[in-house]
Design a protein around this motif. Structure first.
Motif, mmCIF file in Angstrom:
data_model
loop_
_atom_site.group_PDB
_atom_site.id
_atom_site.type_symbol
_atom_site.label_atom_id
_atom_site.label_comp_id
_atom_site.label_asym_id
_atom_site.label_seq_id
_atom_site.Cartn_x
_atom_site.Cartn_y
_atom_site.Cartn_z
ATOM 1 N N LYS A 155 0.862 -1.177 0.000
ATOM 2 C CA LYS A 155 0.000 0.000 0.000
ATOM 3 C C LYS A 155 0.897 1.226 0.000
ATOM 4 N N SER A 156 0.869 1.983 -1.079
ATOM 5 C CA SER A 156 1.723 3.163 -1.256
ATOM 6 C C SER A 156 3.197 2.823 -1.074
ATOM 7 N N GLY A 157 3.595 1.652 -1.590
ATOM 8 C CA GLY A 157 4.994 1.245 -1.536
ATOM 9 C C GLY A 157 5.431 0.648 -0.209
ATOM 10 N N LEU A 158 4.514 0.527 0.746
ATOM 11 C CA LEU A 158 4.836 -0.049 2.052
ATOM 12 C C LEU A 158 4.076 -1.355 2.245
ATOM 13 N N VAL A 159 4.691 -2.285 2.986
ATOM 14 C CA VAL A 159 4.056 -3.568 3.257
ATOM 15 C C VAL A 159 3.062 -3.392 4.398
ATOM 16 N N GLU A 160 1.891 -3.951 4.189
ATOM 17 C CA GLU A 160 0.846 -3.902 5.216
ATOM 18 C C GLU A 160 0.397 -5.340 5.481
ATOM 19 N N PHE A 161 0.550 -5.792 6.753
ATOM 20 C CA PHE A 161 0.147 -7.140 7.144
ATOM 21 C C PHE A 161 -1.260 -7.128 7.710
ATOM 22 N N GLU A 162 -1.940 -8.267 7.591
ATOM 23 C CA GLU A 162 -3.256 -8.411 8.196
ATOM 24 C C GLU A 162 -3.129 -8.312 9.721
ATOM 25 N N GLU A 163 -4.214 -7.951 10.366
ATOM 26 C CA GLU A 163 -4.275 -7.813 11.824
ATOM 27 C C GLU A 163 -3.769 -9.085 12.507
ATOM 28 N N GLY A 164 -2.846 -8.941 13.450
ATOM 29 C CA GLY A 164 -2.353 -10.053 14.253
ATOM 30 C C GLY A 164 -1.237 -10.862 13.624
ATOM 31 N N LEU A 165 -0.962 -10.633 12.360
ATOM 32 C CA LEU A 165 0.050 -11.438 11.671
ATOM 33 C C LEU A 165 1.468 -11.125 12.154
ATOM 34 N N VAL A 166 1.758 -9.882 12.462
ATOM 35 C CA VAL A 166 3.094 -9.516 12.951
ATOM 36 C C VAL A 166 3.361 -10.182 14.301
#
Length: 198
Positions: A35-46
């Motif tokens: 998203k806009s060149g940044l990685v976005e993980f689903e909730e709780g995945l990190v």
């Protein structure tokens, strides 16, 4: 380029698009997106990734003696890599500007994003940063070299070349003297930056 070679080149481009779509599906399955060149993980995945991280002590304890002993030799490669990175950047800043060749954007090749993955411990993260830097610099320099080759000598080799750069397929056949004289300027023109309007 013959019609058959042209058809094969188009098929490669089509397959690359198909591969990109499959990679995007896999990203969705793994729970992340760009998203806009940044990685976005689903909730709780990190948090789940952090839970799977192996500690540094355990990581070293499971490493072979050869792995630990050769690490300084491996990491010593950072010196020549950094030198070639700087020198290639300087080379294209001077020479490509002089010949009006479009410069290679380093940021498209040297991408450092894996070291931030939560499931990597400190050593694994450093290893990833080293590898992505090394391979990024090699890809960056290869692209600079391929543009240089297209400008000065866009001729295929007589012998088979393993894994040639992407421009190579369009180069002039070995021994085609007339083609070389007739098409050299077109190869150069294809690399040139547009002339700025006054």
């Amino acid at each position: 380029m013959t019609a058959r070679l042209e058809a094969l080149a188009h098929e490669i481009v089509r397959l690359q698009g198909e591969l990109d779509r499959e990679i995007e599906k896999r990203r969705t399955t793994l729970g992340w997106r760009l998203k806009s060149g940044l990685v976005e993980f689903e909730e709780g995945l990190v948090a789940e990734h952090r839970r799977l991280r192996r500690g540094v002590g355990s990581f070293i304890g499971r490493s072979s003696f050869a792995t630990v002993a050769t690490a300084p030799v491996i990491y010593s490669l950072i010196i020549p890599l950094a030198l070639i990175d700087v020198w290639a950047s300087l080379y294209q800043a001077i020479c490509f500007r002089a010949y009006r060749i479009t410069r290679v954007p380093r940021s498209r090749y040297v991408v450092l994003d894996r070291g931030r993955l939560a499931y990597l411990n400190g050593i694994e993260a450093v290893n990833c940063v080293f590898c992505e830097y090394a391979n990024g610099v090699v890809a960056y320099v290869r692209e600079i070299a391929s543009r240089t080759e297209q400008y000065w000598c866009p001729i295929k080799h007589a012998l088979r070349v393993s894994d040639p750069h992407e421009r190579y397929a369009r180069f002039i056949e070995y021994g085609d003297a007339e083609g070389y004289r007739a098409r050299l300027e077109a190869f150069r023109e294809a690399l040139r930056e547009p002339v700025p309007k006054p």
